[in-house]
Design an enzyme around this catalytic site. Structure first.
Site: not given
Length: 313
Positions: A76, A198, A215, A224
């Site tokens: 992330c 995603n 996402e 994101c």
């Protein structure tokens, strides 16, 4: 269990962040903690749970990210900046190699993207175009600017992992209803896409991209980071931007500076904003949080970010 944490965000992607270097819990418990603290109906809420984890001989420290549904993401990038900042402050450093779930990323303090905005530069990659690693069950090993028959649209997609899987489509204008339909098909983990993906629709603007993402494990999100990176690489790969060119990448949460290279590495530079710190009781088995105490707010950082968002609105 009671946890101390910092509520933070990168480009509007918000998370509770726990310094977990001295906390040993199994993955099922951490999944329950994520469901509790990231639950938007609860006292904290977020796009997931971030953990600062111990380092090793190669990495100064590590990061783990659990989605609100308890699943763990490979990375992330908006969250990585926040974890890196906490790691830098805890260890007294300005740059580090950070261990991720399946890879590593470089992070370093960077010049502020706006006055008063704590800014971290991260380098992730290389981007992976081989969809057999996802797996995505199509006849091709790569899917660049090609429709995917199983999706409810005939738009072309570029499939790229950063290292989490992304499907990127360039559009004249984002159709959110269609994006959600496509995202929900991928979120259902069909046989042809068992680990989900995603999905981003991207508008190309002068020297900039606007990215809207559904996402995996979250749903439609304002931001994101790995989608911003994947979209930047896909834009260069398909001739919509030049490798080595710095772009401004926007989403509804904010912006980053982004640069993709032909070797698949992508650099993002963006905020790592601390909003408040506190503590809460967590029932991991039930995925519930309560008894929240907020110790302090980072008012100057909140105001600095608000000024930036107002300026670009």
């Amino acid at each position: 269990m009671r946890f101390d944490f910092i509520k933070c965000h990168g480009s509007g992607n918000d998370f509770p962040l726990i310094d977990a270097r001295e906390i040993q819990l199994d993955d099922m418990v951490w999944a329950g903690v994520a469901r509790a603290l990231a639950d938007r109906r609860g006292p904290v809420g977020g796009d997931g749970l971030l953990l600062l984890t111990p380092g090793d001989k190669i990495h100064a420290f590590g990061m783990r990210m659990f989605n609100p549904d308890g699943s763990e993401a490979e990375t992330c990038l908006n969250g990585l900046r926040c974890v890196a900042r906490l790691g830098f402050e805890a260890l007294g450093m300005d740059r580090a190699l950070v261990r991720l779930k399946t890879s590593a990323a470089e992070a370093a303090r960077d010049a502020a993207i706006a006055p008063g905005v704590a800014t971290i530069r991260e380098t992730a990659g290389p981007a992976d175009l081989d969809v057999t690693h996802w797996p995505l069950a199509i006849e091709l090993h790569q899917n660049v600017q090609q429709p995917i028959a199983m999706l409810p649209t005939d738009r072309p997609f570029t499939a790229v992992a950063m290292p989490n899987p992304h499907l990127v489509s360039f559009v004249e204008k984002v159709d959110e209803a269609e994006l959600v339909r496509v995202g929900e098909v991928c979120e259902a983990a069909p046989d042809w896409l068992p680990n989900r993906a995603n999905v981003s629709y991207v508008e190309v603007r002068p020297d900039a991209l606007f990215v809207r993402t559904f996402e995996r494990g979250v749903g439609l999100t304002d931001s994101c980071g790995s989608a911003m990176a994947a979209s930047t690489f896909a834009a260069c790969l398909t001739g919509r931007a030049d490798f080595g060119e710095e772009l401004t990448v926007f989403n509804r949460g904010g912006l980053v500076r982004a640069q993709a290279e032909s070797d698949g590495m992508v650099r993002l530079s963006g905020n790592a904003t601390f909003e408040w710190e506190g503590a809460a009781e967590v029932d991991a088995a039930r995925g519930l949080a309560g008894d929240l105490i907020v110790a302090r707010h980072f008012d100057d950082e909140i105001a600095a970010w608000a000024r930036l968002v107002e300026a670009i609105a």
